[in-house]
Write a protein that holds these residues in place. Structure first.
Motif, short mmCIF file in Angstrom:
data_model
loop_
_atom_site.label_atom_id
_atom_site.label_comp_id
_atom_site.label_asym_id
_atom_site.label_seq_id
_atom_site.Cartn_x
_atom_site.Cartn_y
_atom_site.Cartn_z
N LYS A 39 14.85 73.52 -27.85
CA LYS A 39 16.23 74.02 -27.91
C LYS A 39 16.31 75.39 -27.29
O LYS A 39 16.20 76.39 -27.95
CB LYS A 39 16.69 74.13 -29.37
CG LYS A 39 16.81 72.81 -30.06
CD LYS A 39 18.24 72.57 -30.47
CE LYS A 39 18.35 71.22 -31.16
NZ LYS A 39 19.47 71.11 -32.03
N ASP A 103 18.42 59.91 -32.21
CA ASP A 103 18.33 60.69 -30.97
C ASP A 103 17.02 61.48 -30.93
O ASP A 103 16.33 61.52 -29.91
CB ASP A 103 19.52 61.65 -30.83
CG ASP A 103 19.67 62.60 -32.02
OD1 ASP A 103 19.43 62.17 -33.16
OD2 ASP A 103 20.03 63.77 -31.81
N ARG A 128 22.63 57.30 -36.16
CA ARG A 128 23.52 58.44 -35.94
C ARG A 128 24.63 57.98 -35.00
O ARG A 128 24.32 57.39 -33.95
CB ARG A 128 22.73 59.59 -35.34
CG ARG A 128 23.55 60.82 -35.10
CD ARG A 128 22.72 62.00 -34.67
NE ARG A 128 23.59 63.17 -34.66
CZ ARG A 128 23.22 64.39 -34.34
NH1 ARG A 128 21.97 64.62 -34.00
NH2 ARG A 128 24.08 65.38 -34.37
MG MG Z 1 20.30 67.87 -32.24
#
Ligand code: MG
Ligand code: ATP
Length: 198
Positions: A39, A103, A128
């Motif tokens: 991230k 995911d 999800r």
């Molecule tokens: Mg995420």
């Protein structure tokens, strides 16, 4: 259950509780990433703040706990290191599950030592909204698939990204996360300062 938790929201909590009940888990440990290697596309909120929100969100569930293990470990956060530490703690006979969204488990292919990780734990891949669970069959190796349980959970179509956007725009987070977390975000103006959103 690992994640950036920036911030933790109802989707995480619903998934964790479903996993707890369906797999009869004694504990669900939420592990906020220290320096998430995956991230880097937005400025991640300091780990201490994300950890505190996880503490607030999990306080009312006796089976839930927040862990500092990744945020206190120097260097990038690798799941394989975390799970090895948990395994050492729990002993060889304990059943250990890594809870992820559909995911996130697909990203495992790009993680460090995915096969090693699968030696230490099994995976619970929760459904999800917007993520095609059938992709698992096509994209995961036989070995990883054999260690993965798909768990259908009530769809909660929200993300931390959405919450950050809302908070940045002065919108309401009510009912999308625990009230204590929404108040914390407001009090610390977490996503409303310069360059904080999304
Ligand atoms: Mg995420
Ligand atoms: P971001 O939008 O910043 O990526 P996120 O909402 O995806 O945030 P993460 O901290 O990235 O949250 O997710 C941690 C874990 O929780 C991942 O395994 C992810 O797949 C899972 N997860 C997050 N939101 C949901 C949801 N609404 N339903 C099911 N699983 C979820």
């Amino acid at each position: 259950m690992g994640g950036t938790f920036d911030p933790i929201h109802l989707g995480h909590l619903v998934a964790a509780e479903e996993a707890r009940v369906r797999f009869d888990l004694a504990r669900v440990i939420f592990v906020p990433n220290g320096r998430p290697p995956h991230k880097k596309d937005y400025p991640v909120t300091p780990a201490e703040r994300r950890y505190e929100m996880v503490v607030l969100a999990t306080a009312s569930n006796p089976a839930f706990e927040a862990s500092r293990m990744e945020i206190d470990r120097p260097g990038p956060s690798y799941a394989v290191d975390t799970v090895r530490a948990l395994r050492a703690d729990a002993g060889p006979d304990a059943a250990l599950y890594f809870i992820t969204g559909a995911d996130a488990i697909l990203e495992i292919l790009t993680w460090r030592q995915p096969e090693k990780l699968a030696e230490e734990c099994e995976f619970i891949a929760v459904t999800r909204p917007g993520c095609d669970i059938n992709r698992l069959e096509h994209e995961l190796s036989e070995r990883l698939l054999a260690r993965t349980h798909v768990l259908r959970v009530p769809g909660v179509d929200i993300s931390s990204t959405e919450l950050r956007k809302r908070a940045g725009a002065g919108g309401s987070l009510r009912y999308l996360t625990q009230e204590s977390v929404a108040r914390y975000i407001e009090a610390h103006r977490l996503y409303s300062g310069e360059g904080r959103a999304p």
